[in-house]
Design a protein around this motif. Sequence first.
Motif, PDB file in Angstrom:
ATOM      1  N   ARG A 249       3.475  11.298   6.932  1.00  0.00           N
ATOM      2  CA  ARG A 249       4.932  11.503   6.896  1.00  0.00           C
ATOM      3  C   ARG A 249       5.422  11.656   5.457  1.00  0.00           C
ATOM      4  O   ARG A 249       6.343  12.434   5.178  1.00  0.00           O
ATOM      5  CB  ARG A 249       5.652  10.353   7.604  1.00  0.00           C
ATOM      6  CG  ARG A 249       5.767  10.531   9.107  1.00  0.00           C
ATOM      7  CD  ARG A 249       6.727   9.529   9.726  1.00  0.00           C
ATOM      8  NE  ARG A 249       6.096   8.234   9.910  1.00  0.00           N
ATOM      9  CZ  ARG A 249       5.438   7.883  11.030  1.00  0.00           C
ATOM     10  NH1 ARG A 249       5.315   8.748  12.015  1.00  0.00           N
ATOM     11  NH2 ARG A 249       4.897   6.702  11.124  1.00  0.00           N
ATOM     12  N   LEU A 250       4.817  10.904   4.549  1.00  0.00           N
ATOM     13  CA  LEU A 250       5.191  11.006   3.140  1.00  0.00           C
ATOM     14  C   LEU A 250       4.706  12.319   2.526  1.00  0.00           C
ATOM     15  O   LEU A 250       5.411  12.933   1.724  1.00  0.00           O
ATOM     16  CB  LEU A 250       4.592   9.836   2.353  1.00  0.00           C
ATOM     17  CG  LEU A 250       5.222   8.456   2.545  1.00  0.00           C
ATOM     18  CD1 LEU A 250       4.369   7.398   1.856  1.00  0.00           C
ATOM     19  CD2 LEU A 250       6.633   8.428   1.989  1.00  0.00           C
ATOM     20  N   TYR A 251       3.495  12.742   2.893  1.00  0.00           N
ATOM     21  CA  TYR A 251       2.875  13.930   2.299  1.00  0.00           C
ATOM     22  C   TYR A 251       2.341  14.829   3.418  1.00  0.00           C
ATOM     23  O   TYR A 251       1.125  14.890   3.654  1.00  0.00           O
ATOM     24  CB  TYR A 251       1.743  13.515   1.347  1.00  0.00           C
ATOM     25  CG  TYR A 251       2.191  12.574   0.257  1.00  0.00           C
ATOM     26  CD1 TYR A 251       2.945  13.044  -0.814  1.00  0.00           C
ATOM     27  CD2 TYR A 251       1.887  11.213   0.306  1.00  0.00           C
ATOM     28  CE1 TYR A 251       3.376  12.188  -1.813  1.00  0.00           C
ATOM     29  CE2 TYR A 251       2.313  10.351  -0.688  1.00  0.00           C
ATOM     30  CZ  TYR A 251       3.064  10.841  -1.740  1.00  0.00           C
ATOM     31  OH  TYR A 251       3.484   9.988  -2.726  1.00  0.00           O
ATOM     32  N   PRO A 252       3.234  15.531   4.125  1.00  0.00           N
ATOM     33  CA  PRO A 252       2.829  16.291   5.321  1.00  0.00           C
ATOM     34  C   PRO A 252       1.935  17.490   5.039  1.00  0.00           C
ATOM     35  O   PRO A 252       1.351  18.035   5.979  1.00  0.00           O
ATOM     36  CB  PRO A 252       4.174  16.739   5.918  1.00  0.00           C
ATOM     37  CG  PRO A 252       5.138  16.712   4.784  1.00  0.00           C
ATOM     38  CD  PRO A 252       4.700  15.599   3.897  1.00  0.00           C
TER      39      PRO A 252
ATOM     40  N   LEU B  90       0.828  -1.205   0.000  1.00  0.00           N
ATOM     41  CA  LEU B  90       0.000   0.000   0.000  1.00  0.00           C
ATOM     42  C   LEU B  90       0.867   1.262   0.000  1.00  0.00           C
ATOM     43  O   LEU B  90       0.573   2.238  -0.696  1.00  0.00           O
ATOM     44  CB  LEU B  90      -0.937  -0.009   1.208  1.00  0.00           C
ATOM     45  CG  LEU B  90      -2.104  -0.996   1.144  1.00  0.00           C
ATOM     46  CD1 LEU B  90      -2.817  -1.080   2.488  1.00  0.00           C
ATOM     47  CD2 LEU B  90      -3.092  -0.624   0.051  1.00  0.00           C
ATOM     48  N   LEU B  91       1.934   1.236   0.782  1.00  0.00           N
ATOM     49  CA  LEU B  91       2.831   2.401   0.820  1.00  0.00           C
ATOM     50  C   LEU B  91       3.593   2.548  -0.494  1.00  0.00           C
ATOM     51  O   LEU B  91       3.847   3.671  -0.950  1.00  0.00           O
ATOM     52  CB  LEU B  91       3.789   2.277   2.004  1.00  0.00           C
ATOM     53  CG  LEU B  91       3.138   2.489   3.383  1.00  0.00           C
ATOM     54  CD1 LEU B  91       4.123   2.170   4.496  1.00  0.00           C
ATOM     55  CD2 LEU B  91       2.636   3.927   3.516  1.00  0.00           C
ATOM     56  N   ARG B  92       3.968   1.430  -1.128  1.00  0.00           N
ATOM     57  CA  ARG B  92       4.603   1.517  -2.449  1.00  0.00           C
ATOM     58  C   ARG B  92       3.647   2.157  -3.449  1.00  0.00           C
ATOM     59  O   ARG B  92       4.039   2.982  -4.275  1.00  0.00           O
ATOM     60  CB  ARG B  92       5.005   0.125  -2.946  1.00  0.00           C
ATOM     61  CG  ARG B  92       6.292  -0.402  -2.361  1.00  0.00           C
ATOM     62  CD  ARG B  92       6.960  -1.405  -3.291  1.00  0.00           C
ATOM     63  NE  ARG B  92       6.083  -2.477  -3.695  1.00  0.00           N
ATOM     64  CZ  ARG B  92       5.924  -3.624  -3.030  1.00  0.00           C
ATOM     65  NH1 ARG B  92       6.569  -3.820  -1.897  1.00  0.00           N
ATOM     66  NH2 ARG B  92       5.132  -4.560  -3.479  1.00  0.00           N
ATOM     67  N   ALA B  93       2.387   1.775  -3.353  1.00  0.00           N
ATOM     68  CA  ALA B  93       1.386   2.303  -4.277  1.00  0.00           C
ATOM     69  C   ALA B  93       1.178   3.800  -4.066  1.00  0.00           C
ATOM     70  O   ALA B  93       1.101   4.565  -5.028  1.00  0.00           O
ATOM     71  CB  ALA B  93       0.065   1.548  -4.105  1.00  0.00           C
TER      72      ALA B  93
ATOM     73  N   PRO C 120      -9.747   2.423   6.386  1.00  0.00           N
ATOM     74  CA  PRO C 120     -10.241   3.708   6.907  1.00  0.00           C
ATOM     75  C   PRO C 120      -9.814   4.026   8.338  1.00  0.00           C
ATOM     76  O   PRO C 120      -9.683   5.196   8.689  1.00  0.00           O
ATOM     77  CB  PRO C 120     -11.764   3.565   6.804  1.00  0.00           C
ATOM     78  CG  PRO C 120     -12.022   2.100   6.765  1.00  0.00           C
ATOM     79  CD  PRO C 120     -10.846   1.501   6.068  1.00  0.00           C
ATOM     80  N   TYR C 121      -9.588   3.009   9.180  1.00  0.00           N
ATOM     81  CA  TYR C 121      -9.275   3.258  10.593  1.00  0.00           C
ATOM     82  C   TYR C 121      -7.862   2.812  10.968  1.00  0.00           C
ATOM     83  O   TYR C 121      -7.560   2.641  12.140  1.00  0.00           O
ATOM     84  CB  TYR C 121     -10.300   2.549  11.486  1.00  0.00           C
ATOM     85  CG  TYR C 121     -11.721   2.926  11.161  1.00  0.00           C
ATOM     86  CD1 TYR C 121     -12.159   4.245  11.304  1.00  0.00           C
ATOM     87  CD2 TYR C 121     -12.630   1.978  10.672  1.00  0.00           C
ATOM     88  CE1 TYR C 121     -13.460   4.608  10.988  1.00  0.00           C
ATOM     89  CE2 TYR C 121     -13.923   2.338  10.347  1.00  0.00           C
ATOM     90  CZ  TYR C 121     -14.342   3.649  10.516  1.00  0.00           C
ATOM     91  OH  TYR C 121     -15.617   4.016  10.189  1.00  0.00           O
ATOM     92  N   ASP C 122      -7.011   2.652   9.975  1.00  0.00           N
ATOM     93  CA  ASP C 122      -5.644   2.185  10.216  1.00  0.00           C
ATOM     94  C   ASP C 122      -4.768   3.385  10.555  1.00  0.00           C
ATOM     95  O   ASP C 122      -4.252   4.075   9.683  1.00  0.00           O
ATOM     96  CB  ASP C 122      -5.123   1.469   8.961  1.00  0.00           C
ATOM     97  CG  ASP C 122      -3.843   0.700   9.221  1.00  0.00           C
ATOM     98  OD1 ASP C 122      -3.029   1.177  10.030  1.00  0.00           O
ATOM     99  OD2 ASP C 122      -3.652  -0.363   8.596  1.00  0.00           O
ATOM    100  N   VAL C 123      -4.586   3.647  11.848  1.00  0.00           N
ATOM    101  CA  VAL C 123      -3.887   4.854  12.283  1.00  0.00           C
ATOM    102  C   VAL C 123      -2.415   4.832  11.882  1.00  0.00           C
ATOM    103  O   VAL C 123      -1.856   5.867  11.480  1.00  0.00           O
ATOM    104  CB  VAL C 123      -4.043   5.067  13.805  1.00  0.00           C
ATOM    105  CG1 VAL C 123      -3.421   3.931  14.596  1.00  0.00           C
ATOM    106  CG2 VAL C 123      -3.453   6.394  14.235  1.00  0.00           C
ATOM    107  N   SER C 124      -1.766   3.683  11.976  1.00  0.00           N
ATOM    108  CA  SER C 124      -0.342   3.624  11.630  1.00  0.00           C
ATOM    109  C   SER C 124      -0.126   3.882  10.144  1.00  0.00           C
ATOM    110  O   SER C 124       0.837   4.557   9.747  1.00  0.00           O
ATOM    111  CB  SER C 124       0.259   2.278  12.029  1.00  0.00           C
ATOM    112  OG  SER C 124      -0.355   1.212  11.339  1.00  0.00           O
ATOM    113  N   LEU C 125      -1.021   3.383   9.308  1.00  0.00           N
ATOM    114  CA  LEU C 125      -0.917   3.621   7.870  1.00  0.00           C
ATOM    115  C   LEU C 125      -1.174   5.099   7.564  1.00  0.00           C
ATOM    116  O   LEU C 125      -0.460   5.711   6.760  1.00  0.00           O
ATOM    117  CB  LEU C 125      -1.910   2.744   7.108  1.00  0.00           C
ATOM    118  CG  LEU C 125      -1.798   2.734   5.583  1.00  0.00           C
ATOM    119  CD1 LEU C 125      -0.432   2.271   5.126  1.00  0.00           C
ATOM    120  CD2 LEU C 125      -2.885   1.848   4.972  1.00  0.00           C
TER     121      LEU C 125
END
Length: 258
Positions: free
Chosen positions: A137-140, A107-110, A126-131
Amino acid sequence: MLNEEKTRRASKFSINQLLKWVQRNPIGTFLFFLFLALMISGVLPQAVRVNRAGMEVLHTLVQKDPQALKHFSVQWADSSSQDCRLLWLSAVSTVSSQGALLSHEVLLRAIRCQPGYLEVLRGLAPYDVSLAEEVVRLYPRNPSALMWLAEVKERFDRVQATELYEIVTRVDPKNGLAWCRLGAQRQNQGDLDRALTAFQECCVHGDPGSNGCWRAGGILEQQGHLEEAIFWYNQSRFSSALKRAQDLQQRISAPGQD
């Protein structure tokens, strides 16, 4: 020899027919050469490939075939050599076969390959806080990423959610939904003056959910500023807010009222 002559004549006939068609159809000519350019550049074959891949994944999802989903997950997982759309199809296949929690890597690669599909990612987890934190962090400064994290945080950390909504309103000052969410957080914390400001900003930037104008009016009425409350109630699309504006107008217009 005879066959070669027939082929030569057929080719000459086809070219002559094509030239005549070109002369009669300038728009059709443009489309023909555009098609030819796309074929030569590889854009059209790639589009066909992506569309075919999408249909295959859709069919596999409908059929609920876990083995085929795993196959697609591996087939398009390398972003260095693949179209980003194929990488996203790989991510969808991976999540469908093993769940979002075990699919963070793909998902992060995508999302690194194409952040334009952020809403797809949000829909998958939708509720994955770590993701959501990784994406921020990638797009602040991405409003959609910040809103996603704020809405997740709101479930268990309202202070941080408020801070995130404030960041969204600085990055995207016309984001009415962020202003409304910020106003709600401030009102829950008892900060009515700043909540009022946020609801007024929500109201003038589209009033998503029809809450900003109505809640701005409510705070002003609570503070005793009835004429201002009437103004903001009247900006709302809520029939109850418009009715409240009428009631207040009648109250201050009644004999004996200042």
